[in-house]
Design an enzyme around this catalytic site. Structure first.
Site, PDB file in Angstrom:
ATOM      1  N   TYR A 119      65.858 -26.863  79.821  1.00 51.96           N
ATOM      2  CA  TYR A 119      64.754 -25.925  79.629  1.00 51.96           C
ATOM      3  C   TYR A 119      65.245 -24.734  78.784  1.00 51.96           C
ATOM      4  O   TYR A 119      64.611 -24.342  77.803  1.00 51.96           O
ATOM      5  CB  TYR A 119      64.278 -25.453  80.998  1.00 51.96           C
ATOM      6  CG  TYR A 119      63.152 -24.460  80.978  1.00 51.96           C
ATOM      7  CD1 TYR A 119      61.878 -24.843  80.584  1.00 51.96           C
ATOM      8  CD2 TYR A 119      63.351 -23.148  81.384  1.00 51.96           C
ATOM      9  CE1 TYR A 119      60.831 -23.930  80.587  1.00 51.96           C
ATOM     10  CE2 TYR A 119      62.312 -22.232  81.398  1.00 51.96           C
ATOM     11  CZ  TYR A 119      61.054 -22.634  80.995  1.00 51.96           C
ATOM     12  OH  TYR A 119      60.014 -21.735  81.000  1.00 51.96           O
ATOM     13  N   ASP A 175      47.368 -33.455  72.772  1.00 48.87           N
ATOM     14  CA  ASP A 175      48.689 -33.792  73.297  1.00 48.87           C
ATOM     15  C   ASP A 175      49.700 -33.238  72.284  1.00 48.87           C
ATOM     16  O   ASP A 175      49.684 -33.630  71.115  1.00 48.87           O
ATOM     17  CB  ASP A 175      48.758 -35.326  73.398  1.00 48.87           C
ATOM     18  CG  ASP A 175      50.126 -35.827  73.819  1.00 48.87           C
ATOM     19  OD1 ASP A 175      51.082 -35.033  73.813  1.00 48.87           O
ATOM     20  OD2 ASP A 175      50.236 -37.026  74.135  1.00 48.87           O
ATOM     21  N   LYS A 230      64.235 -23.343  75.090  1.00 55.81           N
ATOM     22  CA  LYS A 230      63.650 -22.005  74.944  1.00 55.81           C
ATOM     23  C   LYS A 230      64.453 -21.172  73.940  1.00 55.81           C
ATOM     24  O   LYS A 230      63.884 -20.488  73.092  1.00 55.81           O
ATOM     25  CB  LYS A 230      63.548 -21.302  76.298  1.00 55.81           C
ATOM     26  CG  LYS A 230      62.464 -21.865  77.194  1.00 55.81           C
ATOM     27  CD  LYS A 230      61.083 -21.639  76.576  1.00 55.81           C
ATOM     28  CE  LYS A 230      59.987 -22.339  77.331  1.00 55.81           C
ATOM     29  NZ  LYS A 230      58.681 -22.262  76.648  1.00 55.81           N
ATOM     30  N   ASP A 259      44.015 -29.317  76.520  1.00 50.03           N
ATOM     31  CA  ASP A 259      44.892 -29.823  77.579  1.00 50.03           C
ATOM     32  C   ASP A 259      44.970 -31.337  77.422  1.00 50.03           C
ATOM     33  O   ASP A 259      44.249 -31.911  76.601  1.00 50.03           O
ATOM     34  CB  ASP A 259      44.311 -29.462  78.963  1.00 50.03           C
ATOM     35  CG  ASP A 259      45.387 -29.389  80.040  1.00 50.03           C
ATOM     36  OD1 ASP A 259      46.457 -30.021  79.866  1.00 50.03           O
ATOM     37  OD2 ASP A 259      45.180 -28.719  81.056  1.00 50.03           O
ATOM     38  N   ILE A 260      45.831 -31.949  78.236  1.00 51.78           N
ATOM     39  CA  ILE A 260      45.841 -33.412  78.291  1.00 51.78           C
ATOM     40  C   ILE A 260      45.067 -33.890  79.524  1.00 51.78           C
ATOM     41  O   ILE A 260      45.091 -35.046  79.870  1.00 51.78           O
ATOM     42  CB  ILE A 260      47.279 -33.990  78.289  1.00 51.78           C
ATOM     43  CG1 ILE A 260      48.150 -33.291  79.341  1.00 51.78           C
ATOM     44  CG2 ILE A 260      47.895 -33.879  76.910  1.00 51.78           C
ATOM     45  CD1 ILE A 260      49.491 -33.967  79.549  1.00 51.78           C
TER      46      ILE A 260
HETATM   47  N1  SER Z   1      59.100 -20.078  85.745  1.00 50.88           N
HETATM   48  C1  SER Z   1      59.963 -20.834  84.877  1.00 50.88           C
HETATM   49  C2  SER Z   1      60.754 -21.822  85.633  1.00 50.88           C
HETATM   50  O1  SER Z   1      61.048 -21.564  86.777  1.00 50.88           O
HETATM   51  C3  SER Z   1      60.913 -19.916  84.186  1.00 50.88           C
HETATM   52  O2  SER Z   1      60.378 -19.502  83.003  1.00 50.88           O
HETATM   53  O3  SER Z   1      61.102 -22.821  85.094  1.00 50.88           O
END
Ligand code: SER
Length: 300
Positions: free
Chosen positions: A121, A32, A125, A17-18
């Site tokens: 995000y 890191d 992904k 972990d950091i």
């Molecule tokens: N739980 C995550 C989020 O809400 C979704 O993978 O960003």
């Protein structure tokens, strides 16, 4: 971490972990993911043969800091895969329902389907899924992973995700008997209780590679619900529990771009995935565990 240690032995699982851990928790390395050398040194020092690469910026924070999210999520994964390639270790990588977007079929979302996410995000992904497939096809790295839905846990506090409400609601129910939800009452998303998520991560890594048609990004789910439905489930235990809504437009927009329910048929077929916790059982366990935890904190 504790699930891996229970299965493989404390000394055989290196936490990283950091943030420094509590003393006496077992082997630990400060790593890191933006520093490839740190990943490399930790892997070599301990002769690591499988990396569970969990470090990521979640969806809501990634919208606030897209460039940081790119570096941590994409760069962190790339560096981890490079270390795995050089040292021959396997890699578990969680993807997410966030890898889908508004043009994805929303009900019973298939394993292989349209992926045009509209969040940073999601971009990291979806690209991460492809990168993991590439490292397997091109370099033979044993990459595997699942697309997690929202995770519900009484151990790990959520950190900047769109699905965090599904954890906060239980804390607030125990502490204050009420909760103000930032998503609308009918926002339906897939969810999973943490013991099932740990089971999925371990099972996909232990799966017989001969049976795997897919490798990365298996859809897995255990339930799907709306804020109104989880409030109702809580009211079966705490009849006075009240929920109000104050919608956060950023997180609502993210949630509205994700599926309502995903199909985990491929995971069931290829490595016998099957969850143990539905909404009723999750609610019961969350409330009981948090009651114990929070009353312990008050006494301490
Ligand atoms: N739980 C995550 C989020 O809400 C979704 O993978 O960003």
């Amino acid at each position: 971490m504790s699930a891996l240690r229970e299965r493989y032995g404390t000394e055989n699982v290196i936490a990283s972990d950091i943030r420094m851990p509590q003393a006496g928790d077992g082997p630990f390395e400060f790593v890191d993911v933006t520093q490839q050398r740190q990943i490399d040194v930790a892997v070599r020092r301990h002769g690591v043969d499988a990396i569970y690469h969990l470090a990521a910026i979640l969806s809501a924070v990634a919208e606030e800091k897209p460039h940081v999210a790119w570096d941590v999520n994409m760069g962190g994964l790339y560096r981890t895969l490079e270390v795995a390639r050089a040292s021959g270790c396997a890699v578990f990588v969680p993807s997410s329902i966030g890898a889908f977007g508004p043009s994805t079929p929303r009900e019973s979302t298939p394993q292989d389907t349209v992926q045009r996410p509209t969040t940073m995000y999601g971009v990291t992904k979806a690209a991460g899924e492809l990168l993991c497939d590439y490292y397997h096809a091109r370099f033979g790295v044993d990459t595997r992973g699942v697309r997690f839905p929202g995770l519900v846990s009484h151990v790990a506090l959520p950190g900047g995700g769109t699905t965090d409400y599904a954890v906060e609601i239980f804390y607030e129910a125990i502490k204050h008997g009420r909760y103000t939800c930032y998503l609308g009452p009918d926002t339906r998303l897939d969810m999973m209780y943490m013991p099932d998520a740990l089971k999925a991560a371990i099972d996909v890594m232990e799966a017989d590679p001969g049976r795997l048609v897919h490798r990365n990004a298996f859809n897995v789910t255990a339930m799907n619900f709306t804020p109104a439905e989880v409030a109702e489930a809580i009211r079966r235990h705490l009849p006075d529990f009240r929920i109000e809504y104050r919608i956060d437009p950023v997180r609502q927009r993210i949630a509205d771009s994700w599926p309502h329910s995903i199909s985990d048929a491929a995971a069931r077929e290829e490595w016998d995935w099957s969850p143990d916790y539905d909404l009723a059982r999750t609610t019961e366990e969350m409330l009981a565990s948090l009651r114990r935890k929070l009353s312990g904190e008050e006494e301490a």
